[in-house]
Design a protein around this motif. Structure first.
Motif, PDB file in Angstrom:
ATOM      1  N   THR A   1      -6.225  10.458   7.853  1.00 25.37           N
ATOM      2  CA  THR A   1      -6.203  10.480   6.391  1.00 25.37           C
ATOM      3  C   THR A   1      -6.822   9.197   5.844  1.00 25.37           C
TER       4      THR A   1
ATOM      5  N   ARG B   1      -6.478   7.751   0.083  1.00 22.32           N
ATOM      6  CA  ARG B   1      -5.674   8.975  -0.107  1.00 22.32           C
ATOM      7  C   ARG B   1      -4.195   8.676   0.158  1.00 22.32           C
ATOM      8  N   ASN B   2      -3.903   7.931   1.213  1.00 24.19           N
ATOM      9  CA  ASN B   2      -2.515   7.557   1.492  1.00 24.19           C
ATOM     10  C   ASN B   2      -1.927   6.717   0.365  1.00 24.19           C
TER      11      ASN B   2
ATOM     12  N   ASP C   1      -2.791   6.865  -2.803  1.00 20.80           N
ATOM     13  CA  ASP C   1      -2.555   7.771  -3.947  1.00 20.80           C
ATOM     14  C   ASP C   1      -1.285   8.595  -3.746  1.00 20.80           C
TER      15      ASP C   1
END
Length: 291
Positions: A76, A80-81, A83
């Protein structure tokens, strides 16, 4: 492991030496004055942080709640993590300028999740302080090519005793050498570092406290091991060991924010990547910062 619908955010406490995880209760968050959030690194495990870091900082920092965020490290993207973490915290009542003090204790890749939240999103409206251990602030050469995971596995196996064997087994079974975006983000020339280390900087309200180890006590031993295990022609390890490092992150990379981030405290300590926050030297530094 986390269920698909699960944000990865937990409450954690230590009961009779055992780590107990529970879903985060917005009511308990609302009653808290000071919250410590633990962000794990490569090994994807906050248990050691609850056992060793939380237990120790709890009184030092006068915290009344420990939160952990378990995220998928390898496939990931880091942003993204960040967010997903931001969304999970907002979901349990954290708000911009709210009354709760939120301090982040981040290890390794977790430091970059924290940075992404502060620097590329709205984290500075929520976070009061970030304590970073072994941050690859300009990436690590091990992420180019396929060096990072085999070298990390070798480190863990050669530290048997300080890292639970089950963690190593889980690790080696789960991982493949060409894991995805999360790992690619850690390459020094990745688009993630192009973006986060761009010249423009938002106003830095959030102070960063950085510990980086130079592994001075055992440097020769690990350098010899690297050459024996990985072969002499591995460019990632060659680049890493060409300078001071904590076995995974170069001191220069961790110090990259010096002169660039206004509210920054950096301390070089003697240990390696798996001794932060728990070695006597690391704890002395942390105690000084917390006070």
């Amino acid at each position: 492991g986390a269920l698909p619908t699960d944000s990865g955010l937990r409450q954690a406490e230590l009961v009779d030496g055992r780590v107990i995880y529970r879903p985060v209760s917005a009511a308990e968050v609302a009653q808290s004055k000071r919250v410590a959030l633990m962000l794990h690194g490569f090994t994807g495990d906050t248990r050691w942080m609850v056992e060793q870091v939380w237990q120790w900082v709890r009184t030092q920092g006068n915290y009344d709640l420990c939160l952990t965020y378990d995220y998928e490290t390898f496939g990931t993207p880091i942003r993204r993590n960040a967010d997903l973490l931001a969304s999970a915290l907002k979901g349990v009542g954290f708000a911009p300028g709210g009354p709760i003090q939120l301090d982040v204790f981040a290890h390794s890749v977790g430091t970059q999740v924290a940075r992404a939240w502060v620097e590329l999103s709205d984290g500075e409206q929520y976070i009061d302080r970030v304590f970073m251990a072994g941050p690859p602030n300009a990436g690590t050469p091990l992420a180019k090519g396929r060096t990072l995971l085999p070298w990390l596995a070798n480190i863990l196996l050669n530290m048997a005793g300080s890292v639970p064997p089950a963690l190593i087994a889980h690790w080696l079974l789960d991982r493949v050498s060409d894991a995805g975006r999360g790992l690619a983000d850690l390459a020094p020339d990745s688009s993630f570092y192009e973006e986060i280390n761009a010249a423009w900087r938002p106003p830095a309200r959030v102070p960063y406290y950085v510990q980086i180890g130079d592994n001075s006590a055992a440097y020769a031993h690990w350098h010899a091991l690297a050459q024996r295990l990985m072969g002499v022609a591995d460019s990632g390890l060659d680049v890493l060991f060409a300078g001071e490092n904590d076995l995974l992150v170069g001191v220069d990379s961790a110090r990259w924010l010096e002169g660039r981030w206004p509210r920054l405290n950096v301390q070089v300590v003697g240990g390696h990547h798996f001794q932060y926050f728990v070695s006597p030297e690391g704890q002395r530094v942390l105690a000084r910062w917390l006070s």
